[in-house]
Design a protein around this motif. Structure first.
Motif, short mmCIF file in Angstrom:
data_model
loop_
_atom_site.label_atom_id
_atom_site.label_comp_id
_atom_site.label_asym_id
_atom_site.label_seq_id
_atom_site.Cartn_x
_atom_site.Cartn_y
_atom_site.Cartn_z
N SER A 57 3.03 32.38 46.19
CA SER A 57 1.77 31.50 46.40
C SER A 57 0.53 32.51 46.10
O SER A 57 -0.55 31.84 46.12
N SER A 58 0.89 33.58 46.44
CA SER A 58 -0.33 34.71 45.86
C SER A 58 -0.50 35.01 44.48
O SER A 58 -1.40 35.86 44.22
N TYR A 59 0.38 34.42 43.72
CA TYR A 59 0.28 35.17 42.23
C TYR A 59 0.10 34.10 41.31
O TYR A 59 0.21 32.92 41.21
N ASP A 60 -0.36 34.58 40.06
CA ASP A 60 -0.69 33.69 39.03
C ASP A 60 0.49 33.70 38.07
O ASP A 60 0.60 32.43 37.35
N ILE A 61 1.24 34.75 37.86
CA ILE A 61 2.47 34.76 36.87
C ILE A 61 3.61 35.28 37.62
O ILE A 61 3.49 36.72 38.18
N VAL A 62 4.60 34.70 37.90
CA VAL A 62 6.02 35.31 38.19
C VAL A 62 6.81 35.69 37.09
O VAL A 62 7.02 34.43 36.11
N VAL A 63 7.16 36.68 36.91
CA VAL A 63 8.21 37.23 35.77
C VAL A 63 9.58 37.29 36.39
O VAL A 63 9.75 38.62 37.25
N ASN A 64 10.39 36.37 36.44
CA ASN A 64 11.72 36.44 37.26
C ASN A 64 12.93 36.59 36.21
O ASN A 64 13.41 36.07 35.62
N VAL A 65 12.98 38.20 36.29
CA VAL A 65 14.17 38.48 35.04
C VAL A 65 15.15 39.30 35.93
O VAL A 65 15.91 40.19 35.32
N GLY A 66 15.09 39.30 37.30
CA GLY A 66 16.01 39.69 38.09
C GLY A 66 17.32 39.08 38.00
O GLY A 66 18.26 39.88 37.55
N SER A 67 17.80 37.75 38.11
CA SER A 67 18.97 37.18 37.92
C SER A 67 18.59 35.91 37.58
O SER A 67 17.69 35.19 38.29
N GLY A 68 19.46 35.05 36.64
CA GLY A 68 19.08 33.75 36.37
C GLY A 68 20.28 33.08 36.91
O GLY A 68 20.46 31.60 36.64
N PHE A 69 21.03 33.43 38.20
CA PHE A 69 22.08 32.91 38.69
C PHE A 69 21.96 32.04 40.16
O PHE A 69 22.81 31.47 40.47
N PHE A 70 20.62 32.20 40.52
CA PHE A 70 20.36 31.84 41.91
C PHE A 70 19.25 30.81 41.81
O PHE A 70 18.21 31.07 41.86
N ALA A 71 19.65 29.55 41.71
CA ALA A 71 19.08 28.60 41.54
C ALA A 71 17.97 28.26 42.74
O ALA A 71 16.68 28.08 42.52
N ASP A 72 18.22 27.95 44.11
CA ASP A 72 17.31 28.08 45.22
C ASP A 72 16.29 29.09 45.32
O ASP A 72 15.08 28.97 45.31
N GLY A 73 16.66 30.41 44.77
CA GLY A 73 15.66 31.36 44.79
C GLY A 73 14.71 31.40 43.68
O GLY A 73 13.33 31.48 43.90
N ALA A 74 14.89 30.93 42.45
CA ALA A 74 14.21 30.81 41.68
C ALA A 74 13.14 29.65 41.70
O ALA A 74 12.16 29.64 41.35
N LYS A 75 13.88 28.49 42.38
CA LYS A 75 13.09 27.28 42.67
C LYS A 75 12.01 27.72 43.77
O LYS A 75 11.02 27.00 43.80
N ALA A 76 12.40 28.66 44.63
CA ALA A 76 11.60 28.92 45.47
C ALA A 76 10.15 29.75 44.87
O ALA A 76 8.91 29.34 45.57
N PHE A 77 10.22 30.32 44.00
CA PHE A 77 9.01 30.83 43.22
C PHE A 77 8.17 29.80 42.56
O PHE A 77 6.89 29.62 42.71
N VAL A 78 8.92 28.87 42.25
CA VAL A 78 8.30 27.62 41.63
C VAL A 78 7.22 26.88 42.80
O VAL A 78 6.21 26.70 42.58
N LYS A 79 7.95 26.71 43.97
CA LYS A 79 7.25 25.96 44.91
C LYS A 79 6.15 26.58 45.41
O LYS A 79 5.05 26.43 45.95
N GLY A 80 6.22 28.05 45.38
CA GLY A 80 4.95 29.06 45.77
C GLY A 80 3.95 29.01 44.94
O GLY A 80 3.03 28.76 45.29
N LEU A 81 4.17 29.13 43.72
CA LEU A 81 3.11 28.78 42.68
C LEU A 81 2.51 27.53 42.47
O LEU A 81 1.35 27.30 42.42
#
Length: 375
Positions: free
Chosen positions: A76-100
């Motif tokens: 929630s404190s960022y303008d851009i998230v670059v999520n290149v750690g792993s594409g296999f964790f749906a809940d974690g990836a969606k949590a970035f979207v919720k924060g943004l």
């Protein structure tokens, strides 16, 4: 240009580490002005990153992609998230979207998530399910790719595809801009500080060295390919466009359900990759050995055997990867200004480089044990 805050996952990974290294070393004025924040897990990683990149990087300790509340609050404190750690964790990836999404408000800079995914999402199931011979996914019609992936995942869930569809769907719902680079086989030595190896060529090279022959599940399985530095440059290009354009890339960079892009440079059959691995081994003298075929040989194998030997027992990954048609055409990124530098010559050289790296102990296994020598 407004001050931007960028958050990175995957700083210790193959693609993420290469992205970070190329981002920090970029001479582009827009990029040089930015300090990137990287999520890390240990003191030694943080120390190594700071020693290498100095004040161009800040580190933030986290527990990983399962710590959903932390991810959402942090993003929630960022303008851009670059999520290149792993594409296999749906809940974690969606949590970035919720924060943004907390940053979505009138007159505020539109937030972006740049996600990583992979071509096995697109693979057909020619052994256990339906085959689509000759099908090619083209990112000029990304919505068709999204629709197929969504329907396929409802029939047969697959974690990486679930994450990709989840990110793009939720982003559209919450007003976050999202693009997923659906990467093909990534090759080349990484330039990051930690993991420097890809997956596809190292896996097949290791199999050839250990067994003395190659394998196939069929004659039609294919991969597109891209060099890891060119993939990193695609992410950097997207960031530049977001930073420099008056519209922050909105309407210029496809997003959400239209945001599956293919950073593809070339295409090859899986059997051709196997042949090149064997060629390198025979030229080098690693093969043949006394207990292996004296000619270059590719053996027909069963799905369960390859799943057990190569993909840790995961049948879906084995079939989509080693039997599936995953052909993709990447049109959008070149139109946006992406210019891959590692072409056919680099791809051909990769196999000799990979064999050399494994012999020098720069891979996750002991080379001598693969060829029957004592450690």
């Amino acid at each position: 240009m407004a001050a931007e805050r960028i958050l990175l996952t995957g700083a210790t990974g193959y693609a993420g580490g290469t992205f970070l290294d190329r981002f920090v070393k970029s001479e582009d004025a827009a990029i040089k002005a930015i300090t990137i924040d990287a999520l890390t897990r240990t003191d030694d990683v943080e120390q190594k990153l700071k020693e290498a990149y100095g004040d161009r990087i800040n580190t933030i300790r986290w527990a990983g992609l399962t710590d959903l509340e932390f991810i959402e609050n942090t993003a929630s404190s960022y303008d851009i998230v670059v999520n290149v750690g792993s594409g296999f964790f749906a809940d974690g990836a969606k949590a970035f979207v919720k924060g943004l999404a907390r940053r979505v408000r009138p007159k505020a800079p539109a937030p972006w998530i740049l996600h990583i995914s992979g071509c096995t999402n697109l693979g057909d199931k020619p052994i256990t399910g339906k085959a689509y011979p000759g099908r090619v996914f083209d990112d000029t019609n990304s919505r068709a790719t999204y629709d197929w992936c969504k329907e396929e995942d409802e029939r047969t869930p697959y974690p990486q595809r679930t994450a990709e569809i989840g990110v793009l769907t939720l982003a559209d719902e919450l007003g976050v801009n999202a693009v997923s680079l659906n990467a093909p086989a990534i090759f080349g030595e990484g330039t990051g500080l930690f993991n420097k190896q890809g997956i596809i060529v190292p896996v097949l090279m290791r199999y050839a060295v250990m067994k003395g022959y190659g394998f196939k599940l069929n004659d039609t399985a294919n991969f597109d390919w891209v060099h890891v530095e060119d993939l990193a440059d695609a992410y950097i290009l997207l960031i530049k466009l977001i930073l420099e354009r008056y519209d922050r890339g909105i309407g210029h960079i496809p997003s959400g359900k239209d945001g599956i892009l293919h950073p593809s440079v070339g295409r090859v059959l899986q059997t051709e990759i196997m042949e090149r691995c064997l060629d390198a081994c025979f030229v080098d003298g690693v093969l043949p050995r006394e207990d292996t075929p004296k000619e270059k040989t590719i053996v027909q194998k069963g799905l369960q055997e390859i799943a057990d030997d190569v993909t840790a027992g995961m049948l879906d990954l084995a079939e989509s990867g080693w039997a599936g048609n995953k052909a993709m055409t990447g049109t959008v990124l070149p139109k946006l200004g992406w210019k891959p530098r590692h072409l056919e010559e680099a791809w051909a050289k990769e196999f000799h480089d990979e064999l050399k790296a494994s012999k020098e102990g720069r891979r996750g296994y002991i080379f001598d044990s693969c060829v029957g020598r004592k450690e």
